[in-house]
Motif scaffolding. Sequence first.
Motif, mmCIF file in Angstrom:
data_model
loop_
_atom_site.group_PDB
_atom_site.id
_atom_site.type_symbol
_atom_site.label_atom_id
_atom_site.label_comp_id
_atom_site.label_asym_id
_atom_site.label_seq_id
_atom_site.Cartn_x
_atom_site.Cartn_y
_atom_site.Cartn_z
ATOM 1 N N SER A 95 3.231 19.584 -6.181
ATOM 2 C CA SER A 95 3.405 20.398 -4.984
ATOM 3 C C SER A 95 2.023 20.782 -4.471
ATOM 4 O O SER A 95 1.258 21.434 -5.189
ATOM 5 C CB SER A 95 4.221 21.661 -5.311
ATOM 6 O OG SER A 95 4.392 22.450 -4.153
ATOM 7 N N ILE A 96 1.670 20.332 -3.270
ATOM 8 C CA ILE A 96 0.318 20.546 -2.761
ATOM 9 C C ILE A 96 0.372 21.038 -1.315
ATOM 10 O O ILE A 96 1.421 20.966 -0.658
ATOM 11 C CB ILE A 96 -0.522 19.258 -2.831
ATOM 12 C CG1 ILE A 96 0.121 18.158 -1.985
ATOM 13 C CG2 ILE A 96 -0.703 18.801 -4.265
ATOM 14 C CD1 ILE A 96 -0.739 16.914 -1.846
ATOM 15 N N GLN A 97 -0.783 21.511 -0.848
ATOM 16 C CA GLN A 97 -0.905 21.943 0.541
ATOM 17 C C GLN A 97 -1.264 20.747 1.419
ATOM 18 O O GLN A 97 -1.927 19.798 0.976
ATOM 19 C CB GLN A 97 -1.991 23.001 0.682
ATOM 20 C CG GLN A 97 -1.656 24.345 0.062
ATOM 21 C CD GLN A 97 -0.535 25.062 0.812
ATOM 22 O OE1 GLN A 97 0.368 25.630 0.202
ATOM 23 N NE2 GLN A 97 -0.602 25.037 2.132
ATOM 24 N N GLU A 98 -0.847 20.838 2.654
ATOM 25 C CA GLU A 98 -1.221 19.828 3.642
ATOM 26 C C GLU A 98 -2.741 19.688 3.679
ATOM 27 O O GLU A 98 -3.474 20.681 3.643
ATOM 28 C CB GLU A 98 -0.702 20.254 5.015
ATOM 29 C CG GLU A 98 -0.980 19.266 6.131
ATOM 30 C CD GLU A 98 -0.383 19.697 7.457
ATOM 31 O OE1 GLU A 98 0.185 20.812 7.528
ATOM 32 O OE2 GLU A 98 -0.459 18.920 8.419
ATOM 33 N N VAL B 58 4.774 18.311 -0.015
ATOM 34 C CA VAL B 58 3.581 18.708 0.723
ATOM 35 C C VAL B 58 3.943 19.859 1.651
ATOM 36 O O VAL B 58 4.770 19.700 2.561
ATOM 37 C CB VAL B 58 2.997 17.538 1.531
ATOM 38 C CG1 VAL B 58 1.712 17.986 2.235
ATOM 39 C CG2 VAL B 58 2.728 16.339 0.636
ATOM 40 N N LYS B 59 3.303 20.989 1.419
ATOM 41 C CA LYS B 59 3.607 22.192 2.199
ATOM 42 C C LYS B 59 2.704 22.271 3.430
ATOM 43 O O LYS B 59 1.501 22.039 3.337
ATOM 44 C CB LYS B 59 3.397 23.440 1.333
ATOM 45 C CG LYS B 59 4.382 23.535 0.179
ATOM 46 C CD LYS B 59 4.065 24.695 -0.731
ATOM 47 C CE LYS B 59 2.947 24.336 -1.690
ATOM 48 N NZ LYS B 59 2.758 25.371 -2.747
ATOM 49 N N GLU C 245 -4.601 18.170 1.352
ATOM 50 C CA GLU C 245 -5.146 17.873 0.021
ATOM 51 C C GLU C 245 -4.985 16.392 -0.305
ATOM 52 O O GLU C 245 -4.156 15.689 0.270
ATOM 53 C CB GLU C 245 -4.443 18.723 -1.045
ATOM 54 C CG GLU C 245 -4.772 20.201 -0.972
ATOM 55 C CD GLU C 245 -4.140 20.987 -2.115
ATOM 56 O OE1 GLU C 245 -4.062 22.217 -1.994
ATOM 57 O OE2 GLU C 245 -3.724 20.381 -3.113
ATOM 58 N N PRO D 177 3.077 16.802 5.441
ATOM 59 C CA PRO D 177 4.464 17.096 5.069
ATOM 60 C C PRO D 177 5.373 15.869 5.117
ATOM 61 O O PRO D 177 6.305 15.755 4.325
ATOM 62 C CB PRO D 177 4.873 18.155 6.100
ATOM 63 C CG PRO D 177 3.602 18.859 6.431
ATOM 64 C CD PRO D 177 2.548 17.782 6.409
ATOM 65 N N THR E 241 6.186 13.889 1.889
ATOM 66 C CA THR E 241 7.119 14.434 0.898
ATOM 67 C C THR E 241 8.177 13.393 0.542
ATOM 68 O O THR E 241 8.742 12.741 1.418
ATOM 69 C CB THR E 241 7.783 15.700 1.447
ATOM 70 O OG1 THR E 241 6.788 16.726 1.556
ATOM 71 C CG2 THR E 241 8.906 16.196 0.533
#
Lengths: 111, 113
Positions: A12-15, A109-110, A17, A81, A84
Amino acid sequence: TQLLEQSPQFLSIQEGENLTVYCNSSSVFSSLQWYRQEPGEGPVLLVTVVTGGEVKKLKRLTFQFGDARKDSSLHITAAQPGDTGLYLCAGRGTGGFKTIFGAGTRLFVKA
Amino acid sequence: DVKVTQSSRYLVKRTGEKVFLECVQDMDHENMFWYRQDPGLGLRLIYFSYDVKMKEKGDIPEGYSVSREKKERFSLILESASTNQTSMYLCASSLARYNSPLHFGNGTRLTVT
């Protein structure tokens, strides 16, 4: 029995990355494929690599096949995102059409 | 565009029932495959077929059989369904070339109660 070990199982990662998914085996494969699966659908092919050391790029995705054709990696640059999904590696042995799969990496991807 | 069609999206069956899962592909592919997909285990190969009336066991054939009477159709049969066969079942097809990709159907989610 041939086995493909895929890691990590969940990411689970941030947009924006970067990330790398690994696929390893003690067996040699004639080719290795990466698929992506979205909920409610079957896996869809992203790429096939067949030559040891081969590197293929698909926009922000880079796929590499190990020199000994036993392992592979998928690197995503600046994840979005829309990336995902469930990523699956699949290997085909040297003796036929049997294709085995890794357990998959579920990427979120958040925004 | 290759189309692999699985006859049912969802099935609910009782323990002991005989269950048929049907799969049809429209691209004249020689190879067809049945996998089951379970969380944390990925896709596991049950059976595959490289020609009409030909079949080979995959990694988990126990409790299953298959039939391929026509090139375009590959059926998976659960002779006597059990609760541990509750799963997502995926059918796929491919050309008979060593690096040909698999084309998957959208799956059948089978629940055995």
